[in-house]
Design a protein around this motif. Structure first.
Motif, PDB file in Angstrom:
ATOM      1  N   ILE A  25       0.843  -1.207   0.000  1.00  8.22           N
ATOM      2  CA  ILE A  25       0.000   0.000   0.000  1.00  8.22           C
ATOM      3  C   ILE A  25       0.877   1.255   0.000  1.00  8.22           C
ATOM      4  O   ILE A  25       0.635   2.201  -0.754  1.00  8.22           O
ATOM      5  CB  ILE A  25      -0.955  -0.001   1.216  1.00  8.22           C
ATOM      6  CG1 ILE A  25      -1.981  -1.121   1.079  1.00  8.22           C
ATOM      7  CG2 ILE A  25      -1.664   1.349   1.351  1.00  8.22           C
ATOM      8  CD1 ILE A  25      -2.821  -1.335   2.316  1.00  8.22           C
ATOM      9  N   LEU A  26       1.909   1.254   0.857  1.00 12.39           N
ATOM     10  CA  LEU A  26       2.817   2.405   0.924  1.00 12.39           C
ATOM     11  C   LEU A  26       3.521   2.624  -0.422  1.00 12.39           C
ATOM     12  O   LEU A  26       3.663   3.765  -0.884  1.00 12.39           O
ATOM     13  CB  LEU A  26       3.866   2.189   2.028  1.00 12.39           C
ATOM     14  CG  LEU A  26       3.389   2.347   3.471  1.00 12.39           C
ATOM     15  CD1 LEU A  26       4.500   1.955   4.430  1.00 12.39           C
ATOM     16  CD2 LEU A  26       2.955   3.789   3.726  1.00 12.39           C
ATOM     17  N   THR A  27       3.955   1.534  -1.055  1.00 14.42           N
ATOM     18  CA  THR A  27       4.630   1.643  -2.347  1.00 14.42           C
ATOM     19  C   THR A  27       3.702   2.248  -3.390  1.00 14.42           C
ATOM     20  O   THR A  27       4.098   3.142  -4.153  1.00 14.42           O
ATOM     21  CB  THR A  27       5.110   0.255  -2.828  1.00 14.42           C
ATOM     22  OG1 THR A  27       5.928  -0.335  -1.810  1.00 14.42           O
ATOM     23  CG2 THR A  27       5.904   0.363  -4.114  1.00 14.42           C
ATOM     24  N   LEU A  28       2.467   1.780  -3.413  1.00 10.86           N
ATOM     25  CA  LEU A  28       1.496   2.290  -4.371  1.00 10.86           C
ATOM     26  C   LEU A  28       1.255   3.784  -4.154  1.00 10.86           C
ATOM     27  O   LEU A  28       1.228   4.571  -5.110  1.00 10.86           O
ATOM     28  CB  LEU A  28       0.186   1.506  -4.229  1.00 10.86           C
ATOM     29  CG  LEU A  28      -0.742   1.452  -5.451  1.00 10.86           C
ATOM     30  CD1 LEU A  28      -0.026   0.867  -6.659  1.00 10.86           C
ATOM     31  CD2 LEU A  28      -1.989   0.643  -5.123  1.00 10.86           C
TER      32      LEU A  28
ATOM     33  N   LYS B  70      10.031  15.644  -1.241  1.00 12.22           N
ATOM     34  CA  LYS B  70       9.863  14.721  -2.368  1.00 12.22           C
ATOM     35  C   LYS B  70      11.045  13.775  -2.504  1.00 12.22           C
ATOM     36  O   LYS B  70      10.868  12.552  -2.710  1.00 12.22           O
ATOM     37  CB  LYS B  70       9.681  15.534  -3.650  1.00 12.22           C
ATOM     38  CG  LYS B  70       9.587  14.693  -4.905  1.00 12.22           C
ATOM     39  CD  LYS B  70       9.634  15.586  -6.126  1.00 12.22           C
ATOM     40  CE  LYS B  70       9.929  14.757  -7.357  1.00 12.22           C
ATOM     41  NZ  LYS B  70      10.131  15.568  -8.546  1.00 12.22           N
ATOM     42  N   ASN B  71      12.258  14.286  -2.378  1.00 12.90           N
ATOM     43  CA  ASN B  71      13.436  13.449  -2.586  1.00 12.90           C
ATOM     44  C   ASN B  71      13.743  12.550  -1.393  1.00 12.90           C
ATOM     45  O   ASN B  71      14.363  11.502  -1.568  1.00 12.90           O
ATOM     46  CB  ASN B  71      14.639  14.324  -2.933  1.00 12.90           C
ATOM     47  CG  ASN B  71      14.558  14.881  -4.343  1.00 12.90           C
ATOM     48  OD1 ASN B  71      14.737  14.159  -5.305  1.00 12.90           O
ATOM     49  ND2 ASN B  71      14.247  16.160  -4.476  1.00 12.90           N
ATOM     50  N   SER B  72      13.311  12.943  -0.212  1.00  6.42           N
ATOM     51  CA  SER B  72      13.450  12.024   0.928  1.00  6.42           C
ATOM     52  C   SER B  72      12.472  10.860   0.771  1.00  6.42           C
ATOM     53  O   SER B  72      12.815   9.698   1.032  1.00  6.42           O
ATOM     54  CB  SER B  72      13.208  12.760   2.243  1.00  6.42           C
ATOM     55  OG  SER B  72      11.903  13.317   2.282  1.00  6.42           O
ATOM     56  N   LEU B  73      11.244  11.161   0.303  1.00  9.41           N
ATOM     57  CA  LEU B  73      10.270  10.097   0.070  1.00  9.41           C
ATOM     58  C   LEU B  73      10.678   9.206  -1.095  1.00  9.41           C
ATOM     59  O   LEU B  73      10.301   8.029  -1.141  1.00  9.41           O
ATOM     60  CB  LEU B  73       8.881  10.697  -0.180  1.00  9.41           C
ATOM     61  CG  LEU B  73       8.198  11.339   1.036  1.00  9.41           C
ATOM     62  CD1 LEU B  73       6.875  11.964   0.640  1.00  9.41           C
ATOM     63  CD2 LEU B  73       7.990  10.311   2.142  1.00  9.41           C
TER      64      LEU B  73
ATOM     65  N   VAL C 262      12.542   6.406   0.294  1.00  7.79           N
ATOM     66  CA  VAL C 262      11.619   5.428   0.908  1.00  7.79           C
ATOM     67  C   VAL C 262      11.025   4.538  -0.180  1.00  7.79           C
ATOM     68  O   VAL C 262      10.914   3.309  -0.014  1.00  7.79           O
ATOM     69  CB  VAL C 262      10.497   6.145   1.691  1.00  7.79           C
ATOM     70  CG1 VAL C 262       9.533   5.120   2.291  1.00  7.79           C
ATOM     71  CG2 VAL C 262      11.078   7.035   2.775  1.00  7.79           C
ATOM     72  N   LEU C 263      10.651   5.145  -1.308  1.00  9.26           N
ATOM     73  CA  LEU C 263      10.092   4.378  -2.422  1.00  9.26           C
ATOM     74  C   LEU C 263      11.099   3.362  -2.948  1.00  9.26           C
ATOM     75  O   LEU C 263      10.740   2.202  -3.215  1.00  9.26           O
ATOM     76  CB  LEU C 263       9.665   5.333  -3.544  1.00  9.26           C
ATOM     77  CG  LEU C 263       9.190   4.678  -4.849  1.00  9.26           C
ATOM     78  CD1 LEU C 263       7.958   3.808  -4.602  1.00  9.26           C
ATOM     79  CD2 LEU C 263       8.896   5.733  -5.909  1.00  9.26           C
TER      80      LEU C 263
END
Length: 435
Positions: free
Chosen positions: A346-349, A386-389, A392-393
């Motif tokens: 879910i987090l990846t999506l 955005k770049n920190s997330l 995570v992605l």
């Protein structure tokens, strides 16, 4: 018509109408990609790459001089194999047909991969295929989306070759050849060799694929090392909108540019290693229904992780994320999976959609197209978020990729192990026992 056919038809109509609407109203493109929209002509990257190839075939040095055939008079930045297109007779007059063919190819691949099973999947598929990143890719028509279509063909052939009771070795080598040829046009196709990982090949054939792929990459790197270093030096890694890459976040937090590349490679390598250890420990096996989505997920995750690690990239390369969606959506639809599997999916999506839509949302709320300005303080904060997330992605993509790969590699290891045991048994058996 069956309900599935009705859903597919509505899904296709929504995607095609959305894309057509944006192309027919330039002001929508201005809202979506902000200052990166140049207006006429469309397909600016495809035009520049074909202009470079045509000028090169006519004897002009486009590597060191502004190209007179290019509208923006750009020098060629990229591997020189692309310039060979000029010797095949391709030039600026083919811009439209090659760009439109590539765009239609991406749309067709997206529609075929998503193939929605319910109305929720229709919405999720439309949200991905009509995302600003995909539209940015269509507007520029960079050769990357052409290579994406070709790599999807290789993944399709690899999946076909391992379907059913009997594997088809010649199809495996055909997929291998398609990937290998594309390495000279851009470097990211090298990561696509991972789609050939499947236990049904048997360990011998997979070892042949792996060895041949390693030799092909090594030979290319040795013969084009200076060119690779030159291309690396031409690519900017400065943090900017409508770009992604591991180097951007590291520079935003103050890491010196000389250390960025090695740090990126080290961190991503560590992420993949931890993911492999978790996969081996958990021993999760995805159901047979996810075989095809799994192969295309490997293509998507491997190429995106490669691009993320090596440099900053314009966000039209997020088109590479499209094959990742079906596996994520299918897995979430299966209620049998435990919570600790479903939550990362879910987090990846969610992060996939964030990466593909966030810049457009930022431009819509902050950017002033009349003055071509935005709030610089807010821009820095947004880029940092955005770049920190994005890191995570990448962690989640690497984690899921290792779980898709584990059963395939485990099957190959077991086939090698059983064959090795059989050889030892036959070796130590007495003549009477053999009889």
């Amino acid at each position: 018509m069956k309900p599935t056919q009705i859903r597919f038809l509505i899904f296709a109509c929504l995607v095609i109408l959305s894309i057509g609407l944006v192309f027919n109203h330039p002001w929508l493109f201005k809202l979506i990609i902000g200052p990166f929209y140049f207006g006429d002509p469309l397909f600016l990257d495809m035009h520049g790459q074909l202009a470079s190839a045509q000028a090169w075939s006519e004897g002009f040095d486009v590597l060191n001089n502004p190209n007179p055939l290019d509208i923006l008079h750009r020098r060629h930045i990229g591997p020189t194999w692309m310039l060979l297109m000029g010797h095949l007779g391709l030039g600026v007059r083919h811009t439209g047909i090659l760009a439109v063919t590539s765009i239609l190819g991406v749309i067709a691949i997206g529609l075929a991969l998503f193939n929605p099973k319910n109305w929720r999947e229709v919405f999720l598929g439309w949200l991905a295929l009509s995302s600003p990143s995909v539209l940015f890719g269509f507007e520029r028509a960079n050769i990357d989306i052409t290579l994406f279509c070709v790599l999807c063909l290789a993944a399709f052939i690899a999946a076909q070759a391992t379907e059913g009771e009997k594997t088809k070795g010649w199809m495996g080598w055909l997929a291998w050849s398609i990937i290998a040829i594309n390495i000279g046009f851009k470097y990211f196709p090298a990561a696509a060799f991972v789609v050939l990982a499947h236990e049904r090949w048997g360990w011998r054939r997979f070892a042949q694929f792996t060895l041949a792929g390693s030799i092909a990459c090594a030979v290319y790197a040795m013969t084009h090392w200076q060119e690779i270093q030159w291309v690396k030096g031409q690519v900017s890694s400065e943090p900017a909108h409508l770009q992604f890459g591991g180097s951007m976040f590291l520079q935003l937090i103050g890491v010196h540019e000389n250390k960025v590349f090695l740090l990126c490679v080290g961190l991503v390598g560590l992420i993949l290693l931890i993911g492999a250890m978790l996969a081996a420990r958990s021993r999760i096996r995805l159901p047979h229904s996810t075989e095809w989505p799994g192969t295309f997920f490997l293509l998507s995750a491997s190429t995106v992780i490669f691009c993320f690690t090596t440099s900053s990239n314009f966000e039209y390369r997020l088109v590479f994320l499209l094959p990742a969606f079906p596996l994520l959506i299918r897995t979430l639809s299966d209620k049998k999976h435990p919570t600790y599997i479903r939550i990362p999916y879910i987090l990846t999506l969610c992060l996939l959609y964030f990466q593909m839509w966030s810049d457009a949302a930022y431009f819509f709320t902050t950017y002033d197209p009349e003055t071509a300005r935005w709030n610089e303080q807010l821009s820095t904060e947004f880029l940092l978020l955005k770049n920190s997330l994005s890191w995570v992605l990448i962690i989640l993509l690497a984690w899921i990729m290792t779980f898709v790969l584990y059963p395939r590699l485990d099957g190959l290891f077991k086939s090698w192990k059983s064959e090795h045991r059989l050889k030892l048994k036959n070796k130590h058996a007495t003549p009477g026992q053999n009889l």
